[in-house]
Design an enzyme around this catalytic site. Structure first.
Site, PDB file in Angstrom:
ATOM      1  N   HIS A 101       0.704  -1.158  -0.093  1.00  0.00           N
ATOM      2  CA  HIS A 101       0.121   0.025  -0.080  1.00  0.00           C
ATOM      3  C   HIS A 101       0.894   1.142  -0.187  1.00  0.00           C
ATOM      4  O   HIS A 101       1.738   1.282   0.626  1.00  0.00           O
ATOM      5  CB  HIS A 101      -1.032  -0.008   1.280  1.00  0.00           C
ATOM      6  CG  HIS A 101      -0.112   0.181   2.520  1.00  0.00           C
ATOM      7  ND1 HIS A 101       0.133   1.205   3.136  1.00  0.00           N
ATOM      8  CD2 HIS A 101       0.229  -0.930   3.305  1.00  0.00           C
ATOM      9  CE1 HIS A 101       0.767   1.255   4.193  1.00  0.00           C
ATOM     10  NE2 HIS A 101       0.932  -0.249   4.535  1.00  0.00           N
ATOM     11  N   HIS A 108      12.536  -1.230 -12.734  1.00  0.00           N
ATOM     12  CA  HIS A 108      12.420  -2.748 -12.965  1.00  0.00           C
ATOM     13  C   HIS A 108      12.450  -3.511 -11.163  1.00  0.00           C
ATOM     14  O   HIS A 108      13.475  -3.335 -10.539  1.00  0.00           O
ATOM     15  CB  HIS A 108      13.708  -3.280 -13.522  1.00  0.00           C
ATOM     16  CG  HIS A 108      13.544  -4.804 -14.170  1.00  0.00           C
ATOM     17  ND1 HIS A 108      14.512  -5.239 -14.769  1.00  0.00           N
ATOM     18  CD2 HIS A 108      12.531  -5.652 -13.596  1.00  0.00           C
ATOM     19  CE1 HIS A 108      14.019  -6.460 -15.060  1.00  0.00           C
ATOM     20  NE2 HIS A 108      13.114  -6.675 -14.050  1.00  0.00           N
TER      21      HIS A 108
END
Length: 214
Positions: free
Chosen positions: A138, A147
């Site tokens: 979250h 990446h």
């Protein structure tokens, strides 16, 4: 359906193709790769050629969307900008077996692989890779051209700046920031902020050198 160009006929391209095929949104799907100078086949799909030739022909063949399937952040960014300049639209690829919160935000050009989780309030930038089984908890903020390798775990409210690479199975504790162009080694546990342009490895992670991800 919309035609999709996958830029990168390699191992990562295979995985991106699988994600795009499972979405059942794009048809046809073809590859572009600078290592191919003539029309060829890869994973039973056409390779239209290299960027010098294929981008100028692809629109006539019904292709309008693209995604860059190249792991290196700098190369992926360059190809992304080149395709944009040629008038193509960046696709957002999310595998149907990824879990993505409706309150998260994912920008165009990003790929979310099978088994990945993007939780409530997370924000992911353009042209990122959220690889297989990675977890973005979250309120994380992932900037452009990042990446995240397979199995990465980002705790709540982690920030990952532009062009950073987080390696296989690394864990980043809640609230930590990974700096621009930084690299987190495979299996590292990052408990403190990683400055821009460094490589951090180990448990707990420590800086070992300037990052080569520049």
């Amino acid at each position: 359906m919309t035609g999709l160009l996958v830029w990168g006929a390699g191992g990562h391209g295979k995985v991106v193709l699988d994600c795009a095929t499972e979405m059942n949104t794009f048809q046809p799907i073809a590859f572009i790769d600078d290592n191919y100078r003539d029309v060829a086949r890869f994973c039973n799909r056409d390779v239209l050629g290299d960027s010098c030739t294929a981008l100028t022909q692809a629109a006539d063949l019904g292709f309008s969307d693209f995604v860059v399937a190249i792991g290196n952040n700098t190369t992926r960014s360059r190809c992304f900008e080149q395709a944009l300049a040629a008038g193509f639209h960046p696709a957002t690829i999310v595998h149907p077996r990824a879990i993505v919160s409706s309150s998260s935000r994912i920008q165009a050009g990003t790929v979310v692989m099978v088994g990945a989780i993007v939780n409530a309030g997370a924000s992911i930038g353009h042209n990122c890779i959220i690889n297989s089984a990675a977890v973005v908890e979250h309120d994380c903020r992932i900037e452009d051209h990042v990446h995240l390798s397979p199995g990465v775990l980002l705790g709540g409210a982690v920030t990952v700046r532009r062009f950073a690479h987080v390696g296989l199975g690394a864990i980043v504790l809640p609230g930590v920031e990974i700096g621009e162009h930084a690299t987190v080694g495979a299996g590292a546990v990052v408990v403190d902020d990683a400055p821009a342009g460094v490589t951090v490895v180990g448990i707990p992670a420590r800086a070992v050198e300037e990052s080569k991800n520049l």
